[in-house]
Write a protein that holds these residues in place. Structure first.
Motif, PDB file in Angstrom:
ATOM      1  N   PHE A 164       0.808  -1.216   0.000  1.00  0.00           N
ATOM      2  CA  PHE A 164       0.000   0.000   0.000  1.00  0.00           C
ATOM      3  C   PHE A 164       0.850   1.278   0.000  1.00  0.00           C
ATOM      4  N   PRO A 165       1.892   1.383   0.840  1.00  0.00           N
ATOM      5  CA  PRO A 165       2.679   2.624   0.841  1.00  0.00           C
ATOM      6  C   PRO A 165       3.238   3.001  -0.533  1.00  0.00           C
ATOM      7  N   SER A 166       3.754   2.016  -1.261  1.00  0.00           N
ATOM      8  CA  SER A 166       4.300   2.327  -2.583  1.00  0.00           C
ATOM      9  C   SER A 166       3.187   2.691  -3.560  1.00  0.00           C
ATOM     10  N   PHE A 167       2.009   2.080  -3.382  1.00  0.00           N
ATOM     11  CA  PHE A 167       0.889   2.441  -4.249  1.00  0.00           C
ATOM     12  C   PHE A 167       0.407   3.862  -3.958  1.00  0.00           C
ATOM     13  N   ILE A 168       0.382   4.225  -2.674  1.00  0.00           N
ATOM     14  CA  ILE A 168       0.010   5.592  -2.303  1.00  0.00           C
ATOM     15  C   ILE A 168       0.971   6.587  -2.954  1.00  0.00           C
TER      16      ILE A 168
ATOM     17  N   VAL B  65      -6.118  23.918  -7.410  1.00  0.00           N
ATOM     18  CA  VAL B  65      -6.385  23.473  -6.044  1.00  0.00           C
ATOM     19  C   VAL B  65      -6.721  21.988  -6.058  1.00  0.00           C
ATOM     20  N   VAL B  66      -6.132  21.235  -5.148  1.00  0.00           N
ATOM     21  CA  VAL B  66      -6.412  19.804  -5.024  1.00  0.00           C
ATOM     22  C   VAL B  66      -6.886  19.512  -3.611  1.00  0.00           C
ATOM     23  N   GLY B  67      -7.860  18.660  -3.486  1.00  0.00           N
ATOM     24  CA  GLY B  67      -8.386  18.310  -2.173  1.00  0.00           C
ATOM     25  C   GLY B  67      -7.515  17.288  -1.463  1.00  0.00           C
ATOM     26  N   ALA B  68      -7.334  17.477  -0.166  1.00  0.00           N
ATOM     27  CA  ALA B  68      -6.676  16.454   0.647  1.00  0.00           C
ATOM     28  C   ALA B  68      -7.597  15.238   0.746  1.00  0.00           C
ATOM     29  N   LEU B  69      -7.033  14.116   1.127  1.00  0.00           N
ATOM     30  CA  LEU B  69      -7.827  12.894   1.297  1.00  0.00           C
ATOM     31  C   LEU B  69      -8.570  12.938   2.620  1.00  0.00           C
ATOM     32  N   GLN B  70      -9.862  12.695   2.586  1.00  0.00           N
ATOM     33  CA  GLN B  70     -10.689  12.713   3.790  1.00  0.00           C
ATOM     34  C   GLN B  70     -10.369  11.507   4.682  1.00  0.00           C
TER      35      GLN B  70
ATOM     36  N   LEU C  12      -2.388   5.344   6.532  1.00  0.00           N
ATOM     37  CA  LEU C  12      -2.393   5.388   5.075  1.00  0.00           C
ATOM     38  C   LEU C  12      -2.881   6.742   4.573  1.00  0.00           C
ATOM     39  N   VAL C  13      -3.938   7.264   5.199  1.00  0.00           N
ATOM     40  CA  VAL C  13      -4.449   8.584   4.824  1.00  0.00           C
ATOM     41  C   VAL C  13      -3.411   9.655   5.130  1.00  0.00           C
ATOM     42  N   ALA C  14      -2.769   9.523   6.293  1.00  0.00           N
ATOM     43  CA  ALA C  14      -1.735  10.496   6.675  1.00  0.00           C
ATOM     44  C   ALA C  14      -0.583  10.488   5.679  1.00  0.00           C
ATOM     45  N   LEU C  15      -0.193   9.294   5.215  1.00  0.00           N
ATOM     46  CA  LEU C  15       0.888   9.195   4.243  1.00  0.00           C
ATOM     47  C   LEU C  15       0.499   9.893   2.942  1.00  0.00           C
ATOM     48  N   HIS C  16      -0.711   9.638   2.472  1.00  0.00           N
ATOM     49  CA  HIS C  16      -1.192  10.294   1.251  1.00  0.00           C
ATOM     50  C   HIS C  16      -1.121  11.815   1.397  1.00  0.00           C
ATOM     51  N   ASN C  17      -1.684  12.325   2.483  1.00  0.00           N
ATOM     52  CA  ASN C  17      -1.750  13.767   2.658  1.00  0.00           C
ATOM     53  C   ASN C  17      -0.374  14.397   2.873  1.00  0.00           C
ATOM     54  N   ASN C  18       0.509  13.686   3.563  1.00  0.00           N
ATOM     55  CA  ASN C  18       1.867  14.201   3.752  1.00  0.00           C
ATOM     56  C   ASN C  18       2.628  14.262   2.427  1.00  0.00           C
ATOM     57  N   LEU C  19       2.510  13.193   1.637  1.00  0.00           N
ATOM     58  CA  LEU C  19       3.177  13.174   0.331  1.00  0.00           C
ATOM     59  C   LEU C  19       2.600  14.238  -0.595  1.00  0.00           C
ATOM     60  N   LEU C  20       1.279  14.415  -0.527  1.00  0.00           N
ATOM     61  CA  LEU C  20       0.636  15.429  -1.366  1.00  0.00           C
ATOM     62  C   LEU C  20       1.114  16.820  -0.964  1.00  0.00           C
ATOM     63  N   ASN C  21       1.230  17.055   0.329  1.00  0.00           N
ATOM     64  CA  ASN C  21       1.701  18.351   0.809  1.00  0.00           C
ATOM     65  C   ASN C  21       3.142  18.620   0.355  1.00  0.00           C
ATOM     66  N   GLN C  22       3.995  17.602   0.441  1.00  0.00           N
ATOM     67  CA  GLN C  22       5.369  17.739  -0.024  1.00  0.00           C
ATOM     68  C   GLN C  22       5.422  18.041  -1.521  1.00  0.00           C
ATOM     69  N   SER C  23       4.571  17.353  -2.266  1.00  0.00           N
ATOM     70  CA  SER C  23       4.555  17.522  -3.715  1.00  0.00           C
ATOM     71  C   SER C  23       4.088  18.917  -4.114  1.00  0.00           C
TER      72      SER C  23
END
Length: 349
Positions: free
Chosen positions: A180-184, A207-212, A236-247
């Motif tokens: 899952f982490p690599s897929f995220i 603008v992109v929405g964070a994952l709920q 998993l949600v935290a990882l998505h949102n953290n990576l999105l924020n970094q990106s």
């Protein structure tokens, strides 16, 4: 043109006008914000305002739309969804769904357009709808056809919703938590590619929405009889949102053409409302208002004799979730109000 075709076009046209009528009145109250902007919506069911086919079970079936506009109109809710509230804030009529573009008055197109399609993601999911790249390509086609100009795009806002369909499809077809982490990471990478795609088309505000909080959806809280969120998905949600924020941070650092990328923190506002529902007149946090009489049925299901296989609560305005995955209009309004008290003004300037 034969009479049957004329009747069909008339009915479609009438439905679209009903679909939009209430939104124009609300938008007029907010013209002080950004009346010159246009809004283009991309993504999934959290912002889809009618692009999914009427043959699909869901937003074109009763009881969807019972709060607004009073009958099914293609939204995955009892009424308005997030895209409607974003348009409201900008002082715009909610953008017309892409599939209705040829049957509405041309002046409706000046508010932008909604390309979102319920059930889709950045990759292909089990829903045979257009993924995010295809949606953006559909927009580009309209640019090539001179429906929208570069001047239109430059002053517009692009909003992108990636609300987790890629992850539910991954679990349904793969099931490997280890992978899952690599897929995220791949989902966020593709989302970033799509944001850059929009930038190259000329958008200056994306603008992109964070994952709920996925663990708080009824599909997850059902295992505790809708009493509490499932914490297994939190990391998993935290990882998505953290990576999105970094990106998004890196995109803003790298851009040199005055493009601004931003994240609408849906996660924070969902959490805020769910942790303090009474302040938003919500009494039911996790149990959906509309649900199947058994696990094999969903909201809107009927049997071969057209007998309803679902139940609907008495007051959708008091519940956060409409069905297994989607908020009610009241919940979206609460999330919108929470966003307004925080960073919405800076994000949608």
């Amino acid at each position: 043109m034969d009479s049957h075709k004329q009747l069909f076009i008339f009915l479609c046209y009438s439905l679209v006008l009903v679909h939009l009528s209430g939104l124009e009145v609300e938008a007029s109250r907010h013209l002080k914000h950004h009346p010159s902007k246009e809004l283009f919506i991309f993504g999934d069911s959290y912002v889809d305002a009618g692009n999914t086919p009427k043959s699909d079970l869901g937003p074109w079936k009763k009881p969807y739309g019972i709060t607004f506009p009073g009958k099914p109109a293609g939204r995955f809710s009892d009424g308005r969804v997030l895209s409607d509230f974003i348009a409201k804030y900008l002082g715009l009529r909610s953008p017309i769904p892409h599939k209705f573009r040829n049957i509405v008055p041309k002046n409706y197109l000046k508010y932008g357009m909604n390309f979102a399609y319920g059930g889709t993601g950045v990759f292909d999911t089990s829903i045979s709808g257009p993924n995010l790249t295809t949606q953006i390509n559909s927009f580009n086609q309209l640019v090539q056809e001179h429906v929208y100009t570069q001047s239109d795009i430059t002053k517009s806002i692009a909003y992108v919703s990636v609300a987790g369909n890629d992850y539910s499809h991954y679990l349904a077809t793969n099931g490997s938590i280890q992978g899952f982490p690599s897929f995220i990471a791949s989902v966020v990478k593709q989302t970033t590619t799509n944001l850059v795609q929009l930038q190259k088309l000329g958008f200056k505000r994306i603008v992109v929405g964070a994952l709920q909080p996925l663990g708080c959806l009824p599909s997850a809280t059902a295992q505790t009889s809708f009493r509490s969120c499932d914490n297994t998905s939190s990391d998993l949600v935290a990882l998505h949102n953290n990576l999105l924020n970094q990106s998004v941070t890196k995109l803003n650092q790298d851009t040199n053409d005055h493009t601004t990328f931003a994240i609408l923190d849906i996660f924070d506002s969902f959490t805020s409302v769910l942790n303090n529902p009474s302040s938003h007149n919500i009494t039911e946090r996790f149990k959906p208002c509309c649900f199947g009489v058994s696990s094999e049925y969903n909201c809107g299901s009927v049997d071969e004799n057209n007998v309803k296989k679902y139940l609907v609560c008495e007051n959708p305005e008091s519940t956060f979730f409409w069905d297994r995955s989607h908020p009610t209009q009241a919940a979206w309004n609460a999330v919108y109000n929470d966003l307004k008290t925080k960073s919405l003004g800076q994000i949608l300037y």
